[in-house]
Design a protein around this motif. Structure first.
Motif, short mmCIF file in Angstrom:
data_model
loop_
_atom_site.label_atom_id
_atom_site.label_comp_id
_atom_site.label_asym_id
_atom_site.label_seq_id
_atom_site.Cartn_x
_atom_site.Cartn_y
_atom_site.Cartn_z
N GLY A 105 0.83 -1.21 0.00
CA GLY A 105 0.00 0.00 0.00
C GLY A 105 0.86 1.25 0.00
N ARG A 106 0.60 2.13 0.96
CA ARG A 106 1.34 3.39 1.06
C ARG A 106 2.57 3.27 1.95
N ALA A 107 2.83 2.09 2.46
CA ALA A 107 3.99 1.88 3.33
C ALA A 107 5.15 1.32 2.53
N SER A 108 6.35 1.86 2.79
CA SER A 108 7.54 1.43 2.08
C SER A 108 8.63 1.10 3.10
N LEU A 109 9.10 -0.14 3.10
CA LEU A 109 10.14 -0.59 4.03
C LEU A 109 11.46 -0.65 3.29
N ASN A 110 12.43 0.16 3.71
CA ASN A 110 13.74 0.21 3.09
C ASN A 110 14.68 -0.74 3.81
N LEU A 111 15.07 -1.81 3.14
CA LEU A 111 15.91 -2.83 3.77
C LEU A 111 17.36 -2.39 3.91
N ARG A 139 16.89 0.39 6.76
CA ARG A 139 16.16 -0.23 7.87
C ARG A 139 15.17 0.73 8.51
N VAL A 140 14.41 1.37 7.65
CA VAL A 140 13.42 2.34 8.10
C VAL A 140 12.18 2.21 7.22
N MET A 141 11.01 2.52 7.77
CA MET A 141 9.76 2.49 7.02
C MET A 141 9.21 3.89 6.89
N LEU A 142 8.68 4.18 5.71
CA LEU A 142 7.97 5.42 5.49
C LEU A 142 6.49 5.11 5.34
N SER A 160 13.73 -1.85 16.32
CA SER A 160 14.81 -2.61 16.93
C SER A 160 15.15 -3.78 16.01
N ARG A 161 16.24 -4.48 16.32
CA ARG A 161 16.64 -5.61 15.47
C ARG A 161 15.55 -6.66 15.36
N ARG A 162 14.95 -7.04 16.47
CA ARG A 162 13.93 -8.08 16.43
C ARG A 162 12.64 -7.57 15.79
N GLU A 163 12.29 -6.34 16.05
CA GLU A 163 11.11 -5.76 15.39
C GLU A 163 11.31 -5.74 13.88
N PHE A 164 12.51 -5.38 13.45
CA PHE A 164 12.77 -5.30 12.02
C PHE A 164 12.68 -6.67 11.36
N SER A 165 13.18 -7.70 12.04
CA SER A 165 13.08 -9.06 11.50
C SER A 165 11.62 -9.45 11.28
N LEU A 166 10.77 -9.07 12.22
CA LEU A 166 9.36 -9.41 12.11
C LEU A 166 8.68 -8.62 10.99
N VAL A 167 8.90 -7.31 10.97
CA VAL A 167 8.20 -6.49 9.98
C VAL A 167 8.70 -6.82 8.57
N GLN A 168 9.98 -7.19 8.43
CA GLN A 168 10.47 -7.60 7.12
C GLN A 168 9.76 -8.87 6.65
N ALA A 169 9.59 -9.83 7.54
CA ALA A 169 8.89 -11.06 7.17
C ALA A 169 7.45 -10.77 6.76
N PHE A 170 6.77 -9.91 7.52
CA PHE A 170 5.38 -9.57 7.20
C PHE A 170 5.28 -8.89 5.84
N PHE A 171 6.24 -8.01 5.53
CA PHE A 171 6.18 -7.27 4.26
C PHE A 171 6.63 -8.12 3.08
#
Length: 222
Positions: A130-136, A139-142, A151-162
């Motif tokens: 959608g309107r969300a963009s995750l920059n790997l 390591r930031v989302m717009l 955080s490291r663990r949060e990023f691992s989760l959100v990357q998997a979801f995206f």
């Protein structure tokens, strides 16, 4: 993202793990080829970093056994061998990339991103829902004109979801993605991370699928 590092030099391995965890990767470490062959049969890693000069068997043997067993994860070879025939042998055995020691950790991280992009059929380091963009890379989302860090663990989760926005992830899978072997997991750790992600993304961004796990709600980001 979870990485398997196979390296017999303990000091080098600790340096790589510390650096990659700074880049928000979860890294598991093994020091022998036999242990690597055994672990590849049951562990769920996104990438293998493999040293060729292992104490019990040549890294090329590990690589050949992995490929013969149909393990298709990307493999990045690290070695002190810089002869062209050694590089060709590694690539012919199934390596996806090759770095000669000593190496720059920033280049290593860039190659990791390149290999995982290729493995997932992506051309860029951006994951968009959608309107969300995750920059790997950064390591930031717009999202909603707001920059969101993790955080490291949060990023691992959100990357998997995206990466798989329509998939329901079990608790076991999400824990394996966000924790390395040497990190203790409290009974409510995953719930804490999901709670923090909901605060950052919005309460309706992640759905609890009762009795199964969690999934991203794509409509929330549209």
């Amino acid at each position: 993202m979870r990485i398997l590092l196979v390296e017999d030099d303990e000091l080098l391995a600790e340096g790589i793990m510390t650096a990659l965890r700074h880049f928000q990767y979860n890294v598991d470490w093994l020091s022998t080829g036999a242990a690597a062959v055994k672990m590849l049969k049951r562990a769920d890693h996104a990438l293998l970093i493999l040293d060729l000069g292992l104490p019990d068997m040549d890294g090329l043997q590990v690589l050949k056994q992995a490929r013969e067993s149909k393990f298709d994860l990307p493999v990045l070879v690290l070695t002190a061998r810089d002869q062209i025939d050694e590089k060709i042998a590694g690539l012919n055995a199934g390596a996806d990339d090759y770095m000669v020691k000593p190496f720059d950790i920033n280049e290593l991280e860039a190659r990791i991103r390149s290999l995982t992009r290729r493995a997932n059929g992506r051309r860029t380091d951006l994951l968009e829902v959608g309107r969300a963009s995750l920059n790997l890379n950064e390591r930031v989302m717009l999202f909603n004109d707001t920059s969101i860090t993790f955080s490291r663990r949060e990023f691992s989760l959100v990357q998997a979801f995206f990466e798989r926005p329509r998939q329901v992830f079990t608790r076991e899978v999400l824990e394996s993605l966000s924790y390395s072997w040497d990190e203790e997991i409290d009974s409510n750790s995953l719930e804490v991370h999901i709670h923090r992600l909901r605060k950052k993304l919005g309460n309706n961004g992640i759905k609890t699928v009762r009795g199964v796990g969690y999934m991203l709600v794509e409509e929330h980001f549209s």
